[in-house]
Design a protein around this motif. Sequence first.
Motif, short mmCIF file in Angstrom:
data_model
loop_
_atom_site.label_atom_id
_atom_site.label_comp_id
_atom_site.label_asym_id
_atom_site.label_seq_id
_atom_site.Cartn_x
_atom_site.Cartn_y
_atom_site.Cartn_z
N SER A 153 -8.78 0.00 -4.85
CA SER A 153 -8.31 -0.98 -3.73
C SER A 153 -7.39 -0.04 -2.86
O SER A 153 -6.94 0.97 -3.12
CB SER A 153 -7.23 -1.97 -4.50
N THR A 154 -7.09 -0.56 -1.78
CA THR A 154 -5.98 0.07 -0.87
C THR A 154 -4.70 0.16 -1.34
O THR A 154 -3.87 0.82 -1.06
CB THR A 154 -5.86 -0.84 0.46
N SER A 155 -4.35 -0.81 -2.40
CA SER A 155 -3.02 -1.00 -2.98
C SER A 155 -3.25 -0.55 -4.80
O SER A 155 -3.87 -1.27 -5.21
CB SER A 155 -2.27 -2.20 -2.78
N MET A 156 -2.51 0.47 -5.12
CA MET A 156 -2.23 0.60 -6.79
C MET A 156 -1.64 -0.38 -7.24
O MET A 156 -1.98 -0.63 -8.53
CB MET A 156 -1.80 1.90 -6.94
N ILE A 157 -0.80 -1.35 -6.51
CA ILE A 157 -0.26 -2.31 -7.37
C ILE A 157 -1.13 -3.55 -7.35
O ILE A 157 -1.06 -4.14 -8.40
CB ILE A 157 1.16 -2.74 -6.31
N TYR A 158 -1.85 -3.59 -6.50
CA TYR A 158 -3.04 -4.79 -6.76
C TYR A 158 -3.78 -4.44 -7.69
O TYR A 158 -4.06 -5.32 -8.74
CB TYR A 158 -3.86 -4.74 -5.26
N SER A 159 -4.24 -3.13 -8.15
CA SER A 159 -5.16 -2.80 -9.10
C SER A 159 -4.48 -3.01 -10.45
O SER A 159 -4.91 -3.51 -11.28
CB SER A 159 -5.34 -1.45 -9.07
N ALA A 160 -3.27 -2.73 -10.39
CA ALA A 160 -2.56 -2.98 -11.66
C ALA A 160 -2.14 -4.45 -11.96
O ALA A 160 -2.45 -4.88 -13.25
CB ALA A 160 -0.88 -2.38 -11.46
N ALA A 161 -1.75 -5.23 -10.92
CA ALA A 161 -1.95 -6.51 -11.23
C ALA A 161 -3.29 -7.25 -11.54
O ALA A 161 -3.35 -8.10 -12.73
CB ALA A 161 -1.66 -7.34 -9.77
N LYS A 162 -4.35 -6.80 -11.13
CA LYS A 162 -5.59 -7.36 -11.40
C LYS A 162 -6.06 -6.99 -12.73
O LYS A 162 -6.71 -7.58 -13.63
CB LYS A 162 -6.67 -6.93 -10.64
N ALA A 163 -5.58 -5.80 -13.12
CA ALA A 163 -5.78 -5.25 -14.42
C ALA A 163 -5.08 -6.15 -15.56
O ALA A 163 -5.45 -6.42 -16.78
CB ALA A 163 -5.17 -3.75 -14.88
N ALA A 164 -4.02 -6.61 -15.19
CA ALA A 164 -3.21 -7.40 -16.01
C ALA A 164 -3.90 -8.79 -15.99
O ALA A 164 -3.81 -9.32 -17.13
CB ALA A 164 -1.54 -7.74 -15.46
N VAL B 45 0.91 -1.19 -0.04
CA VAL B 45 -0.03 -0.04 -0.10
C VAL B 45 0.98 1.24 0.13
O VAL B 45 2.26 1.41 0.22
CB VAL B 45 -1.17 0.16 1.26
N GLY B 46 0.24 2.29 -0.01
CA GLY B 46 1.05 3.49 -0.08
C GLY B 46 1.16 4.21 -1.57
O GLY B 46 0.94 3.59 -2.53
N GLY B 47 1.71 5.25 -1.60
CA GLY B 47 2.19 6.02 -2.71
C GLY B 47 3.07 5.32 -3.71
O GLY B 47 3.95 4.47 -3.06
N ILE B 48 3.36 5.74 -5.04
CA ILE B 48 4.47 5.03 -5.89
C ILE B 48 5.61 5.10 -5.27
O ILE B 48 6.62 4.27 -5.54
CB ILE B 48 4.04 5.39 -7.25
N GLU B 49 6.08 6.12 -4.80
CA GLU B 49 7.23 6.64 -4.02
C GLU B 49 7.88 5.67 -3.02
O GLU B 49 9.02 5.70 -2.77
CB GLU B 49 7.33 7.72 -3.78
N THR B 50 6.86 4.86 -2.48
CA THR B 50 7.21 4.21 -1.12
C THR B 50 7.11 2.65 -1.62
O THR B 50 7.31 1.81 -0.77
CB THR B 50 5.90 4.34 -0.03
N VAL B 51 6.70 2.28 -2.83
CA VAL B 51 6.45 0.80 -3.13
C VAL B 51 7.96 0.19 -2.99
O VAL B 51 8.83 0.51 -3.86
CB VAL B 51 5.96 0.65 -4.42
N PRO B 52 8.00 -0.94 -2.29
CA PRO B 52 9.35 -1.79 -2.45
C PRO B 52 9.27 -2.63 -3.36
O PRO B 52 8.25 -3.18 -3.77
CB PRO B 52 9.17 -2.66 -0.65
#
Length: 281
Positions: free
Chosen positions: A150-161, A95-102
Amino acid sequence: MGRLDGKITIVTGATSGIGRRTVELFVQEGARVVATGRREELGRSLEAALGKDKCLFVTADATNEADVKRMFDACLAKWGRVDCLFNNAGGPAPVGGIETVPVDGFDAAMATLVRSVMLGMKHAAPLMMKQGSGSIINNGSVAGRRAGYSTSMIYSAAKAAVNHLTVCVAMQLGEKNVRVNSISPGGIATGIFAKALGLPPDKADSYAEAMKAGMAKAQPIPRAGIVDDIAKAAIFLASDDSTFINGHDLVVDGGMVGGRLWTPHQEGVKAMRQAFGVDEV
């Protein structure tokens, strides 16, 4: 007579939530199910409850190709074919902004949410093409269709994939009479939300019931989504009732992504009328 009588199916992520309920309802509808997941104790309890003649649990990590191959081998050894695969396994993402994604968290989420789906389809495809029939169902999300769900933009991107990969594979396998579709749940009361906020799986699952009241306000249908809503959609796509449906994303969200909610919008209009001193029509 069940809608899935005689169907041999595989469900990943079957130890809790949507996956577990799907296994239960598939069996009720006459299917034989290989249920897979990483939590062996929960998987064995499901197998025991349904009976080994109807449900075989295989401990497997859906992101590991050797495990995925093993679950198909187990299904073929027991029942000789695979009629339906539900790629349901998933989990939270950073979760969090793109600048914080590990980076390691990003890679792990993409493996859990996208690689697992790819591997399932990779190993189902040769079997189903040879049979000349089959249904693959991938678990997408409304978060893959709209940002901010979603609480996570990464989750959203993954589900779009996942949603788009579904369509790409459907165009290939449809020529062999193998259907590939996805289900995009809206707000379904499961433990995944608590997992996303950092709770361990065994504790997160217990919060599902408590979330229903708040989730009831997220869409026009005034209740939270429940696991049965998705499991029943999976039954439809696994059954012969959907043999002309291919490359489709079945949204099950109570109208969440349809647009702005009617009553809050009208209340906003009323407030603007009052502010402008305009009489209501």
